[in-house]
Design a protein around this motif. Sequence first.
Motif, PDB file in Angstrom:
ATOM      1  N   LEU A  54       0.826  -1.202   0.000  1.00  0.00           N
ATOM      2  CA  LEU A  54       0.000   0.000   0.000  1.00  0.00           C
ATOM      3  C   LEU A  54       0.866   1.261   0.000  1.00  0.00           C
ATOM      4  CD1 LEU A  54      -2.831  -0.991   2.515  1.00  0.00           C
ATOM      5  CD2 LEU A  54      -2.885  -1.064   0.020  1.00  0.00           C
ATOM      6  N   SER A  55       1.957   1.235   0.754  1.00  0.00           N
ATOM      7  CA  SER A  55       2.877   2.378   0.788  1.00  0.00           C
ATOM      8  C   SER A  55       3.502   2.617  -0.583  1.00  0.00           C
ATOM      9  CB  SER A  55       3.968   2.154   1.834  1.00  0.00           C
ATOM     10  OG  SER A  55       3.424   2.136   3.130  1.00  0.00           O
ATOM     11  N   ALA A  56       3.845   1.546  -1.288  1.00  0.00           N
ATOM     12  CA  ALA A  56       4.439   1.683  -2.621  1.00  0.00           C
ATOM     13  C   ALA A  56       3.434   2.282  -3.596  1.00  0.00           C
ATOM     14  CB  ALA A  56       4.931   0.325  -3.117  1.00  0.00           C
ATOM     15  N   ARG A 107      -3.677   8.159   4.088  1.00  0.00           N
ATOM     16  CA  ARG A 107      -3.940   7.305   5.247  1.00  0.00           C
ATOM     17  C   ARG A 107      -2.836   7.491   6.274  1.00  0.00           C
ATOM     18  NH1 ARG A 107      -5.631   1.278   3.757  1.00  0.00           N
ATOM     19  NH2 ARG A 107      -4.295   1.003   5.562  1.00  0.00           N
ATOM     20  N   HIS A 108      -3.241   7.831   7.467  1.00  0.00           N
ATOM     21  CA  HIS A 108      -2.298   8.116   8.542  1.00  0.00           C
ATOM     22  C   HIS A 108      -1.402   6.914   8.849  1.00  0.00           C
ATOM     23  CE1 HIS A 108      -0.788  10.324  11.961  1.00  0.00           C
ATOM     24  NE2 HIS A 108      -1.026   9.282  12.730  1.00  0.00           N
ATOM     25  N   ASP A 109      -1.963   5.709   8.816  1.00  0.00           N
ATOM     26  CA  ASP A 109      -1.156   4.530   9.136  1.00  0.00           C
ATOM     27  C   ASP A 109      -0.017   4.340   8.139  1.00  0.00           C
ATOM     28  OD1 ASP A 109      -3.085   3.819   7.172  1.00  0.00           O
ATOM     29  OD2 ASP A 109      -2.995   1.705   7.746  1.00  0.00           O
ATOM     30  N   LEU A 110      -0.245   4.686   6.881  1.00  0.00           N
ATOM     31  CA  LEU A 110       0.818   4.567   5.879  1.00  0.00           C
ATOM     32  C   LEU A 110       1.873   5.650   6.063  1.00  0.00           C
ATOM     33  CD1 LEU A 110      -1.158   3.732   2.623  1.00  0.00           C
ATOM     34  CD2 LEU A 110      -0.087   2.165   4.232  1.00  0.00           C
ATOM     35  N   SER A 113       3.929   4.831   9.120  1.00  0.00           N
ATOM     36  CA  SER A 113       4.628   3.545   9.140  1.00  0.00           C
ATOM     37  C   SER A 113       6.115   3.675   8.824  1.00  0.00           C
ATOM     38  CB  SER A 113       3.982   2.567   8.153  1.00  0.00           C
ATOM     39  OG  SER A 113       4.280   2.944   6.815  1.00  0.00           O
ATOM     40  N   GLY A 114       6.473   4.707   8.077  1.00  0.00           N
ATOM     41  CA  GLY A 114       7.869   4.871   7.695  1.00  0.00           C
ATOM     42  C   GLY A 114       8.256   4.075   6.460  1.00  0.00           C
ATOM     43  N   HIS A 115       7.351   3.241   5.948  1.00  0.00           N
ATOM     44  CA  HIS A 115       7.656   2.468   4.744  1.00  0.00           C
ATOM     45  C   HIS A 115       7.927   3.416   3.581  1.00  0.00           C
ATOM     46  CE1 HIS A 115       6.832  -1.356   6.538  1.00  0.00           C
ATOM     47  NE2 HIS A 115       5.600  -1.003   6.868  1.00  0.00           N
ATOM     48  N   LEU A 116       9.030   3.193   2.908  1.00  0.00           N
ATOM     49  CA  LEU A 116       9.428   3.957   1.721  1.00  0.00           C
ATOM     50  C   LEU A 116       9.552   5.454   1.990  1.00  0.00           C
ATOM     51  CD1 LEU A 116       7.191   2.230  -0.974  1.00  0.00           C
ATOM     52  CD2 LEU A 116       9.578   1.763  -0.462  1.00  0.00           C
ATOM     53  N   ARG A 117       9.675   5.824   3.266  1.00  0.00           N
ATOM     54  CA  ARG A 117       9.787   7.236   3.629  1.00  0.00           C
ATOM     55  C   ARG A 117       8.687   8.053   2.957  1.00  0.00           C
ATOM     56  NH1 ARG A 117      15.138   8.645   5.775  1.00  0.00           N
ATOM     57  NH2 ARG A 117      14.436  10.725   5.270  1.00  0.00           N
ATOM     58  N   LEU A 118       7.483   7.536   3.054  1.00  0.00           N
ATOM     59  CA  LEU A 118       6.332   8.142   2.390  1.00  0.00           C
ATOM     60  C   LEU A 118       6.122   9.591   2.808  1.00  0.00           C
ATOM     61  CD1 LEU A 118       4.214   7.382   0.337  1.00  0.00           C
ATOM     62  CD2 LEU A 118       2.785   6.525   2.190  1.00  0.00           C
ATOM     63  N   ARG A 119       6.323   9.879   4.065  1.00  0.00           N
ATOM     64  CA  ARG A 119       6.159  11.257   4.552  1.00  0.00           C
ATOM     65  C   ARG A 119       7.111  12.192   3.794  1.00  0.00           C
ATOM     66  NH1 ARG A 119       2.428  13.191   7.572  1.00  0.00           N
ATOM     67  NH2 ARG A 119       2.541  11.594   9.135  1.00  0.00           N
TER      68      ARG A 119
END
Length: 192
Positions: A54-56, A107-110, A113-119
């Motif tokens: 989902l993060s990707a 989505r706040h959870d994504l 989460s830190g996955h793929l440095r989405l922020r």
Amino acid sequence: MRADEGLRDRLIRVGGQLVDHEGPSAISLREIARRAGVSHGAPRRYFPTHLELLSAIARDGYTELTARATAALAETPADPRARLAALARVYFDFAATRSGRYELMFRHDLLESGHLRLRDTSLPLFLLLTDLVAQARPEPEPPAQVVAGALWANLHGIAQLWNWGSLPLATGATDPGALLDATLTAHLGPAA
């Protein structure tokens, strides 16, 4: 490009198409694998968890939104208000054409989460918005980032309520342009 990179990109593309057409709740590794024409275990090589996939897909959405914004701003006069209007239109159009991905991107959870440095992928767009607000509205109070946050929240709300059909029903509007213009006026003051 290595074959592995091609498959990873294909899984993200297929997942993005699935989320755009059927919404975030339709996303499963098994369904994406089926639609990509690979074994149901293949996505696990790249995305050990559902959250990572989902993060990707969300990251891919930010990349596309940034590309759309960059292209629109390249064709817009240097006037900050005109650039904000172009950015607002791009944001709205993205939300309308990629509604599932748009929902997933925030989505706040994504984001947390830190996955793929989405922020880190989402912040440059907000910084661009803040910079344009500072140029269009030189008053120091409230600070540009606060006004940009309020403007962004308003744009996000318009996009979401439009996608749900609530704003056209409540306002009778058939084109969101007047709503986007009213939002800019509310946050920046009347156009000169």
